[in-house]
Each structure stands twice: as C-alpha cells, then as structure tokens.
Motif scaffolding. Sequence first.
Motif, PDB file in Angstrom:
ATOM      1  N   PHE A   1      -0.729 -10.831   5.459  1.00 21.65           N
ATOM      2  CA  PHE A   1      -2.188 -11.003   5.421  1.00 21.65           C
ATOM      3  C   PHE A   1      -2.982  -9.900   6.130  1.00 21.65           C
ATOM      4  CE2 PHE A   1      -1.200 -13.237   9.379  1.00 21.65           C
ATOM      5  CZ  PHE A   1      -2.245 -12.884  10.200  1.00 21.65           C
ATOM      6  N   PRO A   2      -2.476  -9.271   7.241  1.00 23.14           N
ATOM      7  CA  PRO A   2      -3.270  -8.198   7.861  1.00 23.14           C
ATOM      8  C   PRO A   2      -3.557  -7.030   6.915  1.00 23.14           C
ATOM      9  CG  PRO A   2      -1.569  -8.941   9.374  1.00 23.14           C
ATOM     10  CD  PRO A   2      -1.269  -9.557   8.043  1.00 23.14           C
ATOM     11  N   LEU A   3      -2.642  -6.785   5.975  1.00 21.79           N
ATOM     12  CA  LEU A   3      -2.864  -5.716   4.995  1.00 21.79           C
ATOM     13  C   LEU A   3      -4.103  -6.019   4.159  1.00 21.79           C
ATOM     14  CD1 LEU A   3       0.823  -5.316   3.700  1.00 21.79           C
ATOM     15  CD2 LEU A   3      -0.289  -4.032   5.534  1.00 21.79           C
ATOM     16  N   PHE A   4      -4.232  -7.269   3.745  1.00 23.34           N
ATOM     17  CA  PHE A   4      -5.366  -7.653   2.913  1.00 23.34           C
ATOM     18  C   PHE A   4      -6.645  -7.807   3.736  1.00 23.34           C
ATOM     19  CE2 PHE A   4      -1.614  -9.066   0.534  1.00 23.34           C
ATOM     20  CZ  PHE A   4      -1.867  -8.475  -0.695  1.00 23.34           C
ATOM     21  N   ILE A   5      -6.506  -8.233   5.000  1.00 18.58           N
ATOM     22  CA  ILE A   5      -7.679  -8.294   5.872  1.00 18.58           C
ATOM     23  C   ILE A   5      -8.304  -6.918   6.010  1.00 18.58           C
ATOM     24  CG2 ILE A   5      -8.421  -8.544   8.285  1.00 18.58           C
ATOM     25  CD1 ILE A   5      -6.742 -10.990   8.540  1.00 18.58           C
TER      26      ILE A   5
ATOM     27  N   LEU B   1     -11.432   2.438   7.561  1.00 19.54           N
ATOM     28  CA  LEU B   1      -9.979   2.603   7.552  1.00 19.54           C
ATOM     29  C   LEU B   1      -9.643   4.053   7.893  1.00 19.54           C
ATOM     30  CD1 LEU B   1      -8.915   0.628   4.344  1.00 19.54           C
ATOM     31  CD2 LEU B   1      -8.450  -0.004   6.708  1.00 19.54           C
ATOM     32  N   SER B   2      -8.849   4.239   8.942  1.00 24.50           N
ATOM     33  CA  SER B   2      -8.426   5.583   9.304  1.00 24.50           C
ATOM     34  C   SER B   2      -7.297   6.033   8.371  1.00 24.50           C
ATOM     35  CB  SER B   2      -7.927   5.602  10.751  1.00 24.50           C
ATOM     36  OG  SER B   2      -6.736   4.830  10.874  1.00 24.50           O
ATOM     37  N   ARG B   3      -6.966   7.311   8.436  1.00 25.56           N
ATOM     38  CA  ARG B   3      -5.870   7.820   7.609  1.00 25.56           C
ATOM     39  C   ARG B   3      -4.555   7.149   7.973  1.00 25.56           C
ATOM     40  NH1 ARG B   3      -6.949  14.420   7.373  1.00 25.56           N
ATOM     41  NH2 ARG B   3      -8.929  14.303   6.215  1.00 25.56           N
ATOM     42  N   GLN B   4      -4.379   6.883   9.271  1.00 24.49           N
ATOM     43  CA  GLN B   4      -3.153   6.218   9.706  1.00 24.49           C
ATOM     44  C   GLN B   4      -3.063   4.805   9.148  1.00 24.49           C
ATOM     45  OE1 GLN B   4      -3.422   6.793  14.043  1.00 24.49           O
ATOM     46  NE2 GLN B   4      -1.526   7.985  13.936  1.00 24.49           N
ATOM     47  N   GLN B   5      -4.202   4.088   9.162  1.00 22.64           N
ATOM     48  CA  GLN B   5      -4.203   2.730   8.624  1.00 22.64           C
ATOM     49  C   GLN B   5      -3.889   2.729   7.135  1.00 22.64           C
ATOM     50  OE1 GLN B   5      -8.117   1.521  10.302  1.00 22.64           O
ATOM     51  NE2 GLN B   5      -7.048  -0.348  10.909  1.00 22.64           N
ATOM     52  N   ILE B   6      -4.427   3.705   6.412  1.00 23.19           N
ATOM     53  CA  ILE B   6      -4.136   3.819   4.979  1.00 23.19           C
ATOM     54  C   ILE B   6      -2.642   4.052   4.769  1.00 23.19           C
ATOM     55  CG2 ILE B   6      -4.519   5.222   2.911  1.00 23.19           C
ATOM     56  CD1 ILE B   6      -7.376   5.706   3.922  1.00 23.19           C
ATOM     57  N   LEU B   7      -2.033   4.877   5.630  1.00 26.28           N
ATOM     58  CA  LEU B   7      -0.592   5.125   5.550  1.00 26.28           C
ATOM     59  C   LEU B   7       0.187   3.830   5.786  1.00 26.28           C
ATOM     60  CD1 LEU B   7       1.946   6.904   5.455  1.00 26.28           C
ATOM     61  CD2 LEU B   7       1.614   7.362   7.909  1.00 26.28           C
ATOM     62  N   TYR B   8      -0.230   3.045   6.809  1.00 19.45           N
ATOM     63  CA  TYR B   8       0.474   1.801   7.112  1.00 19.45           C
ATOM     64  C   TYR B   8       0.256   0.754   6.028  1.00 19.45           C
ATOM     65  CZ  TYR B   8       1.078   3.920  11.702  1.00 19.45           C
ATOM     66  OH  TYR B   8       1.416   4.771  12.719  1.00 19.45           O
ATOM     67  N   LEU B   9      -0.930   0.772   5.387  1.00 16.88           N
ATOM     68  CA  LEU B   9      -1.159  -0.097   4.241  1.00 16.88           C
ATOM     69  C   LEU B   9      -0.178   0.242   3.119  1.00 16.88           C
ATOM     70  CD1 LEU B   9      -5.067  -0.267   3.988  1.00 16.88           C
ATOM     71  CD2 LEU B   9      -3.530  -2.188   4.383  1.00 16.88           C
ATOM     72  N   PHE B  10       0.001   1.536   2.887  1.00 16.96           N
ATOM     73  CA  PHE B  10       0.926   1.995   1.845  1.00 16.96           C
ATOM     74  C   PHE B  10       2.357   1.538   2.171  1.00 16.96           C
ATOM     75  CE2 PHE B  10       3.905   5.263   0.283  1.00 16.96           C
ATOM     76  CZ  PHE B  10       3.665   5.150  -1.081  1.00 16.96           C
ATOM     77  N   ILE B  11       2.749   1.674   3.443  1.00 15.96           N
ATOM     78  CA  ILE B  11       4.098   1.251   3.871  1.00 15.96           C
ATOM     79  C   ILE B  11       4.270  -0.248   3.640  1.00 15.96           C
ATOM     80  CG2 ILE B  11       5.591   0.915   5.884  1.00 15.96           C
ATOM     81  CD1 ILE B  11       4.496   3.563   6.982  1.00 15.96           C
ATOM     82  N   GLY B  12       3.256  -1.034   4.049  1.00 20.43           N
ATOM     83  CA  GLY B  12       3.328  -2.485   3.884  1.00 20.43           C
ATOM     84  C   GLY B  12       3.439  -2.896   2.429  1.00 20.43           C
ATOM     85  N   PHE B  13       2.664  -2.244   1.559  1.00 20.29           N
ATOM     86  CA  PHE B  13       2.704  -2.602   0.144  1.00 20.29           C
ATOM     87  C   PHE B  13       3.992  -2.126  -0.525  1.00 20.29           C
ATOM     88  CE2 PHE B  13      -1.949  -3.161   0.611  1.00 20.29           C
ATOM     89  CZ  PHE B  13      -2.031  -4.444   0.103  1.00 20.29           C
ATOM     90  N   CYS B  14       4.592  -1.063   0.000  1.00 12.21           N
ATOM     91  CA  CYS B  14       5.925  -0.662  -0.484  1.00 12.21           C
ATOM     92  C   CYS B  14       6.938  -1.766  -0.178  1.00 12.21           C
ATOM     93  CB  CYS B  14       6.358   0.647   0.192  1.00 12.21           C
ATOM     94  SG  CYS B  14       5.578   2.121  -0.504  1.00 12.21           S
ATOM     95  N   GLY B  15       6.793  -2.378   1.000  1.00  8.04           N
ATOM     96  CA  GLY B  15       7.660  -3.500   1.362  1.00  8.04           C
ATOM     97  C   GLY B  15       7.474  -4.677   0.417  1.00  8.04           C
ATOM     98  N   ILE B  16       6.221  -4.974   0.051  1.00  7.59           N
ATOM     99  CA  ILE B  16       5.951  -6.072  -0.887  1.00  7.59           C
ATOM    100  C   ILE B  16       6.613  -5.793  -2.227  1.00  7.59           C
ATOM    101  CG2 ILE B  16       4.126  -7.189  -2.233  1.00  7.59           C
ATOM    102  CD1 ILE B  16       2.336  -7.034   0.197  1.00  7.59           C
TER     103      ILE B  16
END
Length: 300
Positions: A109-113, A126-141
């Motif tokens: 849920f934090p990814l979608f928040i 959203l910082s560049r780092q947050q965008i990177l971590y969003l990408f990592i999280g969605f790769c996991g999904i």
Amino acid sequence: MQVTKITSFIINKKGIFFMLISSLCFASMSAMAKDLSEKFSSVQLVFFRSAVGLPFLFTSLWLKPAIQKGGKLYFIILRGILGAFTLYCLFYTLEHLSLSLTNTYGQAFPLFIAIFSFFIFPSEKLSRQQILYLFIGFCGIILIFRPETNGSLLHHSTGIIYAIGTALGYIAIKEAQKYYDSRWVVISFMGAGLIASILSLSFGTFTDLPNSFLTGKWIEPTANEWLLALIMGLLALGVQYFTTQALLNEKTSIVGAIGNSSVLFSILIEILLGHGFPSLIVCLGISLVVYGSFKVSKGN
C-alpha cells in the motif's frame, strides 16, 4: 542478562515493540481467516471480523466519550466505504491465495499512497529516489503476480485492488482523524463492513446466487468455530490497538517499515503449518515489494 536486554528494548523502543505485536496479530488473524475460509465464504468472514469488534469499540466510547471537532461526516462515510471494500478484498484474496502472498499485496500500500498523494495533494512531491523505489516495488509485484502458478488472474487482481483500497483508506484516515476520534474512524469501516456483509449474506442465502466476491451463503458455525471467529475478531482489534500505540511512541515512517514484518510472520506461520516455503521467485518478489514499500514510506 538476556531478560534485562529484552526489557530495556521494550521500554526504550515501545513503538517498535507495539508494531511487532500488531504485525503478529495481523498475521495470526489472517492465518485463522485462511483456515476458516475452507468452510465459510469470504463474505461471512467479513461479518465475523466486523461483528466482534463493534461491541468493544462502543463500550470504549461509553466509558471514555470521544472529544472531537466533527463537521466532516463525508470523511467518515468515505472511510467506511473504503474500509468495507478493503475487508472484502482481504478475505476474498485470503480465500484463494496463500497467506504470505495476500499479506505481501497488502503491504504494497505505501507504493500506491505515494502515487495517489502525488496526484491528490499538490504539495506532495516524488523525488527521483522515491520513483526508483516505486519501480523496485512494482517489479516485486510483477514477480509475485503469477496467475498461471498460484491462483487465477482475478484472485491476484483482487490482491492488488486490496493494496489500492488500503492506500486510499489510509489517506481517508489521515483526513478523518483531524476531525474525529480514531475509534469512530474504526467504527465507520467495521459498521460498513457489518451492514454490507449482512446484505451480501442475505442475497446469497435466500437466492440461488453462488459464493463470490459480493455474495455468500450463511453457514451455521459450531461452538468451536464461533470461538475461532471471536478470537479472529479480537486479534483484529489488537491490530488496531497496537498500531495506534506504536504511532504514539514512534515515527510514522519507522512504524510503517516495521509493519512489513507481518509478511515475515506470515511466511513463518505457513512453514509451521506445513505449507512449505515460497518459491525463489516469489521470495524475490516479496523482498522487492517489502524493500520498495519501506523506502517509499520513509520518503528517502
């Protein structure tokens, strides 16, 4: 010496300790629901979950009346609708997917928040780092979203919708708690869940509609099953109570990060119940979701 260290940890890190207890309660509640789902529909599990908690919350309000501003009823109504919908998604996904997969979807849920906050609140960036971590999280999904090996496309999709509903629910809570006592916020989604589940069970029981996401036939529980339903409801109350205590004693970002431990507890419970360890790919996906959610919630 070890007892002293543990006691010191509990005293000095109460927020972390409370959140670990909350995560354990959530994993245990989910495991109990998974077991009950072999006999009862997901809709009936929503009924059990909602019906048990409401009397305790109303008793709490009677003993200690709420002090609140009020005036924003639509936040409470929105929270109620989103909460009930999320309960439907949680128990339907638990019925069809493994315990660890369901809770991993929930912890996304934090990814979608982060995404929703970016579009809803102009000040949220959203910082560049947050965008990177969003990408990592969605790769996991993507790695755990494998309908061909575990559950159908519908069941996995419901898991993702569960995460989306949880994210929207948290945003609604953030706004509602500015005006209402937290107990009324919890009552709103439990009450909505109770009303919705009664309607769903009525349609399912008195018509020929099969068990589904929205309908289910009432099955009379035995005395032992009523006891299990009661324990499940009490564990759910424990999740609410210990999460609130954690937030009072620790930073929100740390509480959110520790909340990911529910996934680890879920895997441990599955192993103890003899369901085995998730596959390597699923473990990698779970790790990426947890890591991405953790980093995004910290705002780094």
